[in-house]
Design an enzyme around this catalytic site. Sequence first.
Site, PDB file in Angstrom:
ATOM      1  N   HIS A  96      -1.230   4.188  -1.510  1.00 20.86           N
ATOM      2  CA  HIS A  96      -0.283   5.312  -1.410  1.00 20.86           C
ATOM      3  C   HIS A  96      -0.877   6.530  -2.130  1.00 20.86           C
ATOM      4  CE1 HIS A  96       3.248   7.801  -2.132  1.00 20.86           C
ATOM      5  NE2 HIS A  96       3.765   7.210  -1.069  1.00 20.86           N
ATOM      6  N   GLU A 170       0.425   9.620   5.882  1.00 23.37           N
ATOM      7  CA  GLU A 170       1.361  10.443   5.106  1.00 23.37           C
ATOM      8  C   GLU A 170       0.623  11.682   4.624  1.00 23.37           C
ATOM      9  OE1 GLU A 170       4.782   8.034   3.206  1.00 23.37           O
ATOM     10  OE2 GLU A 170       3.001   7.677   2.017  1.00 23.37           O
TER      11      GLU A 170
HETATM   12  P1  PGA Z   1       9.371  10.916   1.037  1.00 26.69           P
HETATM   13  O1  PGA Z   1       8.267   9.873   0.484  1.00 26.69           O
HETATM   14  O2  PGA Z   1      10.020  10.280   2.213  1.00 26.69           O
HETATM   15  O3  PGA Z   1      10.288  11.132  -0.115  1.00 26.69           O
HETATM   16  O4  PGA Z   1       8.615  12.145   1.432  1.00 26.69           O
HETATM   17  C1  PGA Z   1       7.415   9.192   1.363  1.00 26.69           C
HETATM   18  C2  PGA Z   1       6.365   8.442   0.582  1.00 26.69           C
HETATM   19  O5  PGA Z   1       5.825   8.985  -0.394  1.00 26.69           O
HETATM   20  O6  PGA Z   1       6.049   7.283   0.925  1.00 26.69           O
END
Ligand code: PGA
Length: 261
Positions: A96, A170
Amino acid sequence: MTTKFIIANWKMHGVQSDWLNWAENAVKTAKGLSGIQVVLSAPALGLSAVVDAVAGSDTVFAGAQNIHEDFEGAHTGCTTAEMGKEAGAVYTLVGHSERRDEFSEKGAQINAKVKAAHRAGLLPVLCFGEMGTERAAGDHLKTIERQLTNGLNGLTEMDVSGGKLLLAYEPVWAISTSAGSLGRQPELAELEEVYTYIRAFVVNKFGESIGSAMPLLYGGSVKSTSVIEALSVKNITGVLVGGASLDNTEFSALITNASKA
Ligand code: PGA
């Protein structure tokens, strides 16, 4: 019909009573819905509570947020993939952006974590995505290529077939709590560009049948109001949800909407 994944990432939020409450809510909401799989990525100390709460559900599963790559060792404060598996986790997040940023996790270590998850029988969700500065410079595909090349290094078709690896793109600049936010969400054309690229990457690496079936998730401020649009993008087959997974009403609406997408 392709199963749509809704993976909650609770990060460092909640205590035992919240974890139980959130998990029970997810189970109740997902009951009877088809075509979805919900994963609750709990803090390590919350795994057992979540595992108990989701027992018997064929739609909701427990996941870890992070694992150490080694089987054991002198690593104070860390947990292994085997510990997660024994606690009842089915999935684990790996790489992550907050781990990459705050804990300096790099490609080789993240790759070792993916392999550790497989070693223990956990299903890794490999997270990756460019920072705002990289997007602004037009380098996002280069970053994605580097992170995928490193993260998937040495993995065979056998390792990843049949849903044994999930990928979650992401863009760091779209994560709700990101300090490097660009103050906007990706446009559909930007998502299409990236997911076309990722799909081609995994098809090229693992072959057509495995690559085209690999779950590709999107994460970055996904809400109940935006999940349908995200899932409408070609090649996006799930979402990774941070902030919106911490509120029962909002997360229930998100699950319900995802099941209709
Ligand atoms: P968020 O986080 O939905 O609050 O943007 C997503 C993540 O960091 O996995």
